[in-house]
Motif scaffolding. Sequence first.
Motif, PDB file in Angstrom:
ATOM      1  N   ALA A 245     -38.091 -15.073  22.706  1.00 33.40           N
ATOM      2  CA  ALA A 245     -39.525 -14.801  22.575  1.00 33.40           C
ATOM      3  C   ALA A 245     -39.900 -14.425  21.153  1.00 33.40           C
ATOM      4  CB  ALA A 245     -39.932 -13.695  23.541  1.00 33.40           C
ATOM      5  N   ALA A 246     -38.970 -13.819  20.419  1.00 31.59           N
ATOM      6  CA  ALA A 246     -39.220 -13.430  19.029  1.00 31.59           C
ATOM      7  C   ALA A 246     -39.021 -14.591  18.063  1.00 31.59           C
ATOM      8  CB  ALA A 246     -38.301 -12.274  18.637  1.00 31.59           C
ATOM      9  N   GLY A 247     -38.618 -15.753  18.596  1.00 30.12           N
ATOM     10  CA  GLY A 247     -38.457 -16.934  17.749  1.00 30.12           C
ATOM     11  C   GLY A 247     -37.079 -17.100  17.166  1.00 30.12           C
ATOM     12  N   ALA A 248     -36.043 -16.623  17.855  1.00 30.24           N
ATOM     13  CA  ALA A 248     -34.685 -16.716  17.324  1.00 30.24           C
ATOM     14  C   ALA A 248     -34.229 -18.159  17.131  1.00 30.24           C
ATOM     15  CB  ALA A 248     -33.705 -15.983  18.251  1.00 30.24           C
TER      16      ALA A 248
ATOM     17  N   VAL B  73     -40.576 -10.697  12.646  1.00 28.18           N
ATOM     18  CA  VAL B  73     -40.921 -10.453  14.048  1.00 28.18           C
ATOM     19  C   VAL B  73     -39.885  -9.500  14.620  1.00 28.18           C
ATOM     20  CG1 VAL B  73     -41.219 -11.452  16.340  1.00 28.18           C
ATOM     21  CG2 VAL B  73     -41.952 -12.737  14.324  1.00 28.18           C
ATOM     22  N   LYS B  74     -40.350  -8.425  15.236  1.00 31.24           N
ATOM     23  CA  LYS B  74     -39.432  -7.462  15.843  1.00 31.24           C
ATOM     24  C   LYS B  74     -39.199  -7.844  17.302  1.00 31.24           C
ATOM     25  CE  LYS B  74     -38.647  -2.539  16.555  1.00 31.24           C
ATOM     26  NZ  LYS B  74     -38.162  -2.745  17.940  1.00 31.24           N
TER      27      LYS B  74
ATOM     28  N   GLY C 177     -38.724 -20.354  10.169  1.00 28.81           N
ATOM     29  CA  GLY C 177     -38.620 -19.814   8.822  1.00 28.81           C
ATOM     30  C   GLY C 177     -38.854 -18.330   8.697  1.00 28.81           C
ATOM     31  N   HIS C 178     -39.029 -17.611   9.791  1.00 28.39           N
ATOM     32  CA  HIS C 178     -39.281 -16.177   9.737  1.00 28.39           C
ATOM     33  C   HIS C 178     -37.960 -15.417   9.916  1.00 28.39           C
ATOM     34  CE1 HIS C 178     -39.052 -17.241  13.915  1.00 28.39           C
ATOM     35  NE2 HIS C 178     -39.028 -15.974  14.284  1.00 28.39           N
ATOM     36  N   ALA C 179     -38.040 -14.102   9.909  1.00 25.98           N
ATOM     37  CA  ALA C 179     -36.874 -13.248  10.150  1.00 25.98           C
ATOM     38  C   ALA C 179     -37.106 -12.434  11.417  1.00 25.98           C
ATOM     39  CB  ALA C 179     -36.642 -12.310   8.966  1.00 25.98           C
TER      40      ALA C 179
ATOM     41  N   LYS D 105     -42.867 -17.660  19.479  1.00 26.69           N
ATOM     42  CA  LYS D 105     -41.668 -18.262  20.058  1.00 26.69           C
ATOM     43  C   LYS D 105     -41.290 -19.560  19.360  1.00 26.69           C
ATOM     44  CE  LYS D 105     -39.870 -19.859  24.534  1.00 26.69           C
ATOM     45  NZ  LYS D 105     -40.194 -20.000  25.979  1.00 26.69           N
ATOM     46  N   ASN D 106     -42.278 -20.301  18.874  1.00 28.90           N
ATOM     47  CA  ASN D 106     -42.016 -21.625  18.314  1.00 28.90           C
ATOM     48  C   ASN D 106     -42.127 -21.698  16.802  1.00 28.90           C
ATOM     49  OD1 ASN D 106     -41.755 -23.427  20.822  1.00 28.90           O
ATOM     50  ND2 ASN D 106     -43.635 -22.310  21.246  1.00 28.90           N
TER      51      ASN D 106
END
Length: 359
Positions: free
Chosen positions: A172-175, A160-161, A134-136, A130-131
């Motif tokens: 929750a996926a880190g958007a 992260v899906k 730099g990911h997708a 969640k935190n």
Amino acid sequence: MKLRNSPGATQLKRTRRLSWAHGWLREVPRILVTALFLSCLALGLWGFHILSRTPQFSDDWGGSWPNIIYFTIQLFLGDSGPVSFGEAQMSDLPWQLNVARLLAPAATVMGALIAFLVIFDEHIKRTLTKNQRGHAVIVGDTLEAEVITEALKAERIATVKAESDSQTDLIAAGARGAAAVYICNDDSDDPGANLRVAATVKAIPKRRADRTIAVALLNPALAPALLARHLTQTDPYFDLFSVTNLAASRLAAKAVNTEVRRIWLLGSGRLRDEVLYELAQEWSVKHKGTCEIIVSGAESDAAIDRALARLPKVVSDRVSLKAIEDISKAEAADICIVCGKDDAETLGIVLSTPETWQG
């Protein structure tokens, strides 16, 4: 669609470090902790056994084995009992006991840490996801989502899906801290589905000014129009794309890399239609004169009508599009392209139509 050269590329290193640290802590070999515990236990028993032979220790504490075992267990609780640092000097004790009373508390701490990680593993993982930054984030269960995920992994980019396209699952996926969010739901029956998800993502406060939202367009009728409209209203952090269009464009460019005059296009489905359109466009740009594209397969006439409706007149005047049921009756082609709805249909067409092999 690549993130490697984006402003957020440097953040990917932090994401990897975070994931590596979490993974390392979770995967600490428990056999090492077990070995350390047993070693401390053995050294403690050995050391106390040697010490119990001395008259002073035997008189003050007793030298029976129950006492020796009890004193050894105390070492793991941080209480050295009769050999605590205030009671005895290291030089007065066997080396086995000195090693045990130093390492036993460390074994206890490591064991407690592993137990903590095992119990709270999922919670820790969710919090880190969640935190992170730099990911997708990938939204959707379509082929496009799988293709993008594999491409990003090939570039060593963390992905992260999202469990769903709800705001809660996106967060929750880190958007918030994502470098990019790829929205790839199947919008064939609802052209606005992915655009609504994009609006949901935009409403989520972002921790990066350069967070990109990329929306897949799968609706065969509206994708070209939406892409064209997007070109006139560009936003550096909002992108519309169609994997089928991209594949068709790449295939068409390769097919007409050398001058050809007759092309067979066999198959059915959206890829066949997009390849037909891209072939005409590519050929008119790269070559002079005229070219003939012969289409064979389900709804060939309709595919040609759709292509002509999209093609500029200057292109349709130079490229002749013909539909034919029996491809064996057509003149030999310079190149043959087979585009089925899936791999099985494509292979079936190729194997059942020997004439395609010559192209």
